[in-house]
Design a protein around this motif. Structure first.
Motif, PDB file in Angstrom:
ATOM      1  N   ARG A   1       0.475  -2.226   1.295  1.00 15.05           N
ATOM      2  CA  ARG A   1      -0.117  -2.564   2.601  1.00 15.05           C
ATOM      3  C   ARG A   1       0.074  -4.056   2.911  1.00 15.05           C
TER       4      ARG A   1
ATOM      5  N   THR B   1     -11.519   1.814   0.637  1.00 16.38           N
ATOM      6  CA  THR B   1     -10.203   1.367   1.092  1.00 16.38           C
ATOM      7  C   THR B   1      -9.543   2.321   2.085  1.00 16.38           C
TER       8      THR B   1
ATOM      9  N   LEU C   1      -2.450  -0.873  -2.149  1.00 17.84           N
ATOM     10  CA  LEU C   1      -2.952  -2.083  -1.493  1.00 17.84           C
ATOM     11  C   LEU C   1      -1.866  -3.162  -1.425  1.00 17.84           C
TER      12      LEU C   1
ATOM     13  N   ASP D   1     -10.243   3.165   5.271  1.00 19.56           N
ATOM     14  CA  ASP D   1     -10.000   2.579   6.592  1.00 19.56           C
ATOM     15  C   ASP D   1      -8.931   1.492   6.533  1.00 19.56           C
ATOM     16  N   HIS D   2      -8.961   0.676   5.487  1.00 21.14           N
ATOM     17  CA  HIS D   2      -7.981  -0.411   5.365  1.00 21.14           C
ATOM     18  C   HIS D   2      -6.556   0.134   5.243  1.00 21.14           C
TER      19      HIS D   2
ATOM     20  N   ASP E   1       2.316  -5.341   6.050  1.00 21.79           N
ATOM     21  CA  ASP E   1       1.678  -6.221   7.032  1.00 21.79           C
ATOM     22  C   ASP E   1       2.479  -7.511   7.194  1.00 21.79           C
TER      23      ASP E   1
END
Length: 150
Positions: free
Chosen positions: A75, A103, A72, A105-106, A79
């Protein structure tokens, strides 16, 4: 209850001008998750025009909550850098933890960087996997992992 010793996280690298592939092996767990985040920080700093970060997860033997947290964080960093994140070669175990935690899909949806490329018509691949050149100027590997190789 006996627990098995953790397998160190191994990171191998290959790169092109706009894409970096990081092969992950071993355990992405509380003992090793920081290695991935630190490596990604160095990669993003060393490749300011990076469009795609591809994490090859096929060699992961386990992922715990700290490993999920590291993914995460990766990510968020990709981003912020405008780079797409791809989790390639996901294992059944990794997919299961991503599904259970909501999580999947994220972490697998195109990020803002990839969406911007689509709007501008930019390409995301130019590396060895797509027939492009490899780069030799990768950042140093984290301790415990092999040196980056092109």
């Amino acid at each position: 209850m006996t627990s098995l010793p953790s397998t160190p996280l191994g990171l191998t690298y290959s790169s092109s001008h706009e894409a970096v592939r990081v092969g992950l092996t071993g355990d992405l767990d509380h003992l090793h998750a920081d290695l991935l985040v630190e490596a990604v920080d160095r990669l993003l700093a060393g490749h300011p025009g990076l469009r795609d970060l591809r994490l090859d997860c096929a060699g992961l033997t386990s992922v715990d909550s700290s490993g999920l947290s590291a993914l995460l964080m990766v990510r968020r960093r990709t981003d912020k850098a405008g780079a797409g994140l791809h989790l390639d070669g996901r294992t059944v175990q990794l997919d299961r933890i991503l599904e259970i935690t909501g999580t999947l899909d994220h972490l697998t949806a195109p990020g803002p960087g990839a969406q911007a490329l689509r709007r501008t018509g930019g390409g995301a691949c130019g590396g060895p996997a797509c027939g492009g050149p490899a780069e030799d100027n990768l950042p140093a590997a984290p301790s415990g992992g092999p040196e980056p190789s092109a």
